[in-house]
Design a protein around this motif. Sequence first.
Motif, short mmCIF file in Angstrom:
data_model
loop_
_atom_site.label_atom_id
_atom_site.label_comp_id
_atom_site.label_asym_id
_atom_site.label_seq_id
_atom_site.Cartn_x
_atom_site.Cartn_y
_atom_site.Cartn_z
N LYS A 156 -18.71 0.45 -69.89
CA LYS A 156 -19.07 0.99 -71.26
C LYS A 156 -20.37 2.00 -70.38
CE LYS A 156 -19.74 -3.90 -72.94
NZ LYS A 156 -20.02 -5.30 -72.43
N PRO A 157 -20.41 2.56 -71.51
CA PRO A 157 -21.35 4.33 -71.31
C PRO A 157 -22.90 3.88 -71.94
CG PRO A 157 -20.01 4.52 -73.57
CD PRO A 157 -19.65 3.15 -73.05
N ASP A 158 -23.46 2.98 -70.45
CA ASP A 158 -24.95 1.84 -70.76
C ASP A 158 -25.53 2.14 -69.59
OD1 ASP A 158 -23.74 1.15 -69.69
OD2 ASP A 158 -23.79 -1.14 -70.20
N ASP A 159 -25.14 3.43 -69.86
CA ASP A 159 -26.30 3.93 -68.47
C ASP A 159 -26.42 2.55 -66.78
OD1 ASP A 159 -26.91 5.63 -69.52
OD2 ASP A 159 -29.32 6.11 -70.12
N GLY A 160 -25.06 1.90 -67.18
CA GLY A 160 -24.49 0.94 -66.17
C GLY A 160 -23.76 1.25 -65.46
N PHE A 161 -23.49 1.26 -63.82
CA PHE A 161 -23.05 1.36 -62.20
C PHE A 161 -21.77 0.70 -62.46
CE2 PHE A 161 -26.87 3.20 -62.19
CZ PHE A 161 -27.03 4.65 -61.42
N TYR A 162 -20.62 0.99 -62.30
CA TYR A 162 -19.52 0.78 -62.47
C TYR A 162 -18.38 1.33 -60.82
CZ TYR A 162 -20.49 -0.74 -67.09
OH TYR A 162 -21.43 -1.32 -68.29
N ASP A 163 -17.48 -0.09 -60.53
CA ASP A 163 -17.24 0.16 -59.63
C ASP A 163 -16.05 1.21 -59.81
OD1 ASP A 163 -17.13 -1.02 -57.64
OD2 ASP A 163 -14.82 -1.87 -57.81
N LEU A 164 -15.69 2.48 -59.05
CA LEU A 164 -14.69 3.47 -59.58
C LEU A 164 -13.32 2.91 -59.20
CD1 LEU A 164 -13.93 6.77 -59.10
CD2 LEU A 164 -14.14 6.08 -57.21
N SER A 220 -18.03 5.14 -54.41
CA SER A 220 -17.18 3.93 -55.05
C SER A 220 -17.62 3.10 -56.73
CB SER A 220 -17.10 3.22 -53.81
OG SER A 220 -18.32 2.83 -53.25
N ILE A 221 -19.68 3.38 -56.63
CA ILE A 221 -19.83 3.30 -57.68
C ILE A 221 -20.63 4.10 -57.92
CG2 ILE A 221 -21.75 2.13 -58.46
CD1 ILE A 221 -19.99 0.18 -56.50
N LEU A 222 -20.47 4.23 -59.49
CA LEU A 222 -20.91 5.44 -60.68
C LEU A 222 -21.33 5.04 -61.67
CD1 LEU A 222 -18.12 6.04 -62.89
CD2 LEU A 222 -17.30 6.94 -60.12
N GLN A 223 -21.94 6.16 -62.46
CA GLN A 223 -22.70 5.13 -64.14
C GLN A 223 -21.88 5.87 -64.45
OE1 GLN A 223 -26.62 7.44 -64.12
NE2 GLN A 223 -27.63 4.92 -64.88
N PHE A 224 -21.84 4.90 -66.14
CA PHE A 224 -21.27 5.29 -66.95
C PHE A 224 -22.53 6.12 -67.55
CE2 PHE A 224 -17.85 4.42 -70.57
CZ PHE A 224 -17.64 5.60 -70.48
N SER A 225 -22.32 7.23 -68.12
CA SER A 225 -24.09 7.51 -68.85
C SER A 225 -23.88 6.98 -70.53
CB SER A 225 -24.69 9.06 -68.54
OG SER A 225 -23.26 9.87 -69.26
N LYS A 226 -25.12 7.10 -70.62
CA LYS A 226 -25.14 7.20 -72.26
C LYS A 226 -24.81 8.53 -73.04
CE LYS A 226 -28.64 2.40 -72.77
NZ LYS A 226 -29.72 2.86 -72.66
#
Length: 227
Positions: A156-164, A220-226
């Motif tokens: 989700k676009p919640d500023d969290g970090f996710y696996d590419l 390999s880990i990236l942020q999905f920004s708000k």
Amino acid sequence: MGAKGLLILKLLMFQGLFISHSQYADFDFFYLVLQWPGAYCDTNRSCCYPTSGKPAADFGIHGLWPYYVDGLYPSHCSPDSKFNQSQISDLVSSLKTKWPTLSCPSNEGFKLWEQEWKEHGTCSESVMNQHDYFEKTLKLRDRVNLLQILTNSGIKPDDGFYDLQSIKDAIKQEIGFTPGIECNKDPELNNQLHRIYLCVDTSGTEFIGCPALPKERCSSILQFSKF
Ligand SMILES: *[C@@H]1O[C@H](CO)[C@@H](O)[C@H](O)[C@H]1NC(C)=O
Ligand SMILES: *[C@@H]1O[C@H](CO)[C@@H](O)[C@H](O)[C@H]1NC(C)=O
């Protein structure tokens, strides 16, 4: 020449006629490039909302780019083919919501659309005119709801970090093909999900497996920004 020879000759002539009249692309495939507005805006350079207001928190179109399998692309193919606003007047309201500009200074979007047409669209004129170029791109965008696909996988676009890899897997599972992913950096230098590349056949209608993927500049880990 016997009857058989004549028949073959006729077939060949017919084929030649067919080929010369069919639409023959002078590039290999398209990238449909979709962009996350949160990442575009969350950089040192920042962004400007279009005059119609803040775009939806959704992936917008960046462009439809003719490409070659070797990773190169044609650009600015016909300087004489001017961008003509009145040819896309029926598409402007869709363009504003689905192909929103974020560049500064704030504007309606015609600058972005003209730039995309001149740089990329003119290189696909062998298969589509200006109106088709924009209409087909909008239709492609309608066929794939990337935000829904990612959200369904808990991304989700919640500023969290996710696996590419999990981002790629979620999209592959849905459309059947691995996408290209491009990142940019926020002011804190975090890698964030910026653009997603999907490959499309030369008629601009079907998604295909990518003959080539863009160079990846993501960790390999990236942020999905708000947004
Ligand atoms: C732009 O397109 C319109 C509608 O197709 C046409 O009438 C007009 O002549 C075009 N303008 C130019 C400068 O080509
Ligand atoms: C953004 O600006 C900050 C402060 O000036 C700087 O430390 C940082 O390196 C910049 N980030 C990028 C991605 O250029």
